[in-house]
Design an enzyme around this catalytic site. Structure first.
Site, PDB file in Angstrom:
ATOM      1  N   LYS A 109       0.804  -1.227   0.000  1.00 11.48           N
ATOM      2  CA  LYS A 109       0.000   0.000   0.000  1.00 11.48           C
ATOM      3  C   LYS A 109       0.838   1.279   0.000  1.00 11.48           C
ATOM      4  O   LYS A 109       0.428   2.294  -0.541  1.00 11.48           O
ATOM      5  CB  LYS A 109      -0.946   0.001   1.193  1.00 11.48           C
ATOM      6  N   GLU A 147      -9.651   7.396   2.736  1.00  8.17           N
ATOM      7  CA  GLU A 147     -10.599   6.473   3.352  1.00  8.17           C
ATOM      8  C   GLU A 147      -9.801   5.261   3.806  1.00  8.17           C
ATOM      9  O   GLU A 147      -8.719   5.001   3.284  1.00  8.17           O
ATOM     10  CB  GLU A 147     -11.660   6.042   2.324  1.00  8.17           C
ATOM     11  N   SER A 150       1.459  -9.846  -1.080  1.00 10.68           N
ATOM     12  CA  SER A 150       1.142  -8.412  -0.940  1.00 10.68           C
ATOM     13  C   SER A 150       1.497  -7.833   0.424  1.00 10.68           C
ATOM     14  O   SER A 150       1.760  -6.636   0.529  1.00 10.68           O
ATOM     15  CB  SER A 150      -0.336  -8.182  -1.232  1.00 10.68           C
TER      16      SER A 150
HETATM   17  C1  LIG Z   1      -5.262  -3.880   1.293  1.00  8.04           C
HETATM   18  C2  LIG Z   1      -4.561  -5.145   1.049  1.00  8.04           C
HETATM   19  C3  LIG Z   1      -4.924  -5.982  -0.038  1.00  8.04           C
HETATM   20  C4  LIG Z   1      -6.089  -5.712  -0.935  1.00  8.04           C
HETATM   21  O1  LIG Z   1      -5.999  -4.563  -1.702  1.00  8.04           O
HETATM   22  P1  LIG Z   1      -5.741  -4.596  -3.287  1.00  8.04           P
HETATM   23  O2  LIG Z   1      -6.073  -3.213  -3.702  1.00  8.04           O
HETATM   24  O3  LIG Z   1      -6.670  -5.610  -3.851  1.00  8.04           O
HETATM   25  O4  LIG Z   1      -4.327  -4.956  -3.494  1.00  8.04           O
HETATM   26  C5  LIG Z   1      -4.172  -7.121  -0.256  1.00  8.04           C
HETATM   27  N1  LIG Z   1      -3.142  -7.456   0.550  1.00  8.04           N
HETATM   28  C6  LIG Z   1      -2.777  -6.690   1.602  1.00  8.04           C
HETATM   29  C7  LIG Z   1      -1.625  -7.120   2.436  1.00  8.04           C
HETATM   30  C8  LIG Z   1      -3.470  -5.512   1.882  1.00  8.04           C
HETATM   31  O5  LIG Z   1      -3.094  -4.758   2.919  1.00  8.04           O
END
Ligand SMILES: *Cc1c(COP(=O)(O)O)cnc(C)c1O
Length: 385
Positions: A85, A107, A365
């Protein structure tokens, strides 16, 4: 391939004239920002020194033995703050500064985007107000505390179900009335144009690095790439660099209880036309996922377009499958990933069961420290059964 996706990403749904002005102003600023070499260089320094890029592309050899494939993990869990993020938040906040705007709003649902934006604003000396549903403020109290520690001002939203959907509405309403001196830092590839394009542009760094790294390590492109999908920003970030390589399968892994790509229908939400989970009388459906970051009833229009072009495959992952893969990654590799990311690991496991021996990339992610309470509650409940 990807033409329909681009068209859908740029599609304009009905907007009020004021929102239209705010968005046009944003698009102009964004286009100037990305063609200004000084700004591009400043941002790449921040990504390197503040965010910790580039992140590793790590071969998970033990997990590969267990799942029967050659598995590479794109380690976004190593980015400062513990998830992808920050790539977007630091870039949008740099854009705010470039546009001469000192007040940022955002948000947040579970609080991850709020925290990333709060870190970025502290670093760039911008003020921040975060809109968060009242229920989320309570159940994500640690992230609420983190945001405050970084100097952000938290605004609990008490409309409707008091969750992410209402937080986005409140942030949009505030922004439309105050866009001349407030920048809205949006957290995923959703919302009205140009936000989906902006966020995808800033997250494409994940895919650009992965493409270069996999070619260095194996000399070939992978057969498939797996990413979890909430709004879709980490997925779009990694997929963007491979979308023209038609031999590379793109696989989006959704939560089974929030699978807008697998089970949604076309509709309009938050200024975008895309796949939305709806009830039989066309109301927005309530979603469920063990991972807060995937608990959203819609998906970015770019991914909806790829799905319609059959360029994107999807998998719906159950909570149990997610927890199992999170465990397997932890015991095999010593990596505790986020519940969101574990959906991508579970998707890869299913794929390799039918396609053993292939080389794949999983976009990891984020890291799982934020999820320890949820994991522990889930395990206690399963033992009770
Ligand atoms: C917020 C988040 C997501 C989901 O958001 P995307 O916009 O779909 O990438 C996925 N993995 C993690 C670790 C997150 O914090």
């Amino acid at each position: 391939m990807g033409d329909l996706a681009l068209e859908m990403e740029k599609n304009i749904t009905y907007l009020t004239p004021l929102l239209d002005n705010a968005l046009k102003n944003l698009e102009k600023g964004f286009n100037q920002f990305i063609s200004d070499p000084t700004e591009v260089k400043k941002l790449s320094c921040l990504l390197k020194d503040f965010a910790g890029r580039e992140t590793a592309l790590h071969e998970a050899k033990n997990l590969g033995k267990l799942y029967k494939g050659k598995i590479f993990l794109k380690r976004e869990d190593l980015v400062h703050g513990g998830a992808h993020k920050l790539n977007n938040a630091i870039a949008q906040c740099s854009l705010a500064k470039f546009m001469g705007i000192k007040n940022v709003i955002a948000e947040t649902g579970a609080g991850q985007h709020g925290v990333a934006t709060a870190m970025a604003c502290a670093n760039l000396k911008l003020s921040l107000q975060v809109f968060q549903g009242e229920i989320d403020v309570q159940r994500q109290y640690l992230n609420a505390l983190r945001m405050k520690l970084f100097g952000a001002h938290l605004i609990p939203v008490t409309d409707g179900s008091k969750k992410l959907k209402e937080a986005v509405n409140a942030a949009m309403r505030f922004w439309v009335a105050n866009y001349q001196d407030h920048f809205y830092c949006l957290g995923s590839i959703v919302g009205p144009h140009p936000y989906p394009s902006i966020v995808r542009h800033f997250q494409k760094v994940i895919g650009n690095e992965s493409r270069k790294q996999i070619l260095e390590k194996t000399s070939f492109l992978p057969s498939a790439i797996f990413a979890c999908i909430g709004g879709g920003s980490n997925a779009a970030g990694i997929f963007s660099a491979f979308v023209s390589d038609e031999s590379v399968k793109l696989v989006g892994c959704e939560a089974a209880g929030a699978a807008s790509l697998s089970h949604g229908a076309m509709g309009v939400l938050h200024g975008m036309e895309t796949f939305i989970l709806q009830t039989s009388n066309r109301q927005i459906a309530e979603t469920h996922s063990i991972s807060a970051g995937l608990d959203y009833p819609a998906v970015g229009p770019w991914l909806a377009g790829l799905k319609q072009e059959n360029r994107l495959q999807t998998q719906a992952i159950l909570d149990e499958e997610c927890i199992q893969s999170l465990n397997e990654l932890a015991t095999e590799e010593g990596i505790l990933c986020a519940l969101e990311s574990a959906h991508a690991v579970a998707g890869a496991k299913k794929y390799l069961a039918n396609n053993p021996g292939e080389t794949i990339i999983i976009c990891l992610s984020g890291r799982g420290d934020k999820d320890l309470d949820t994991i522990s509650n889930f395990k206690n409940k399963s033992e009770l059964k």
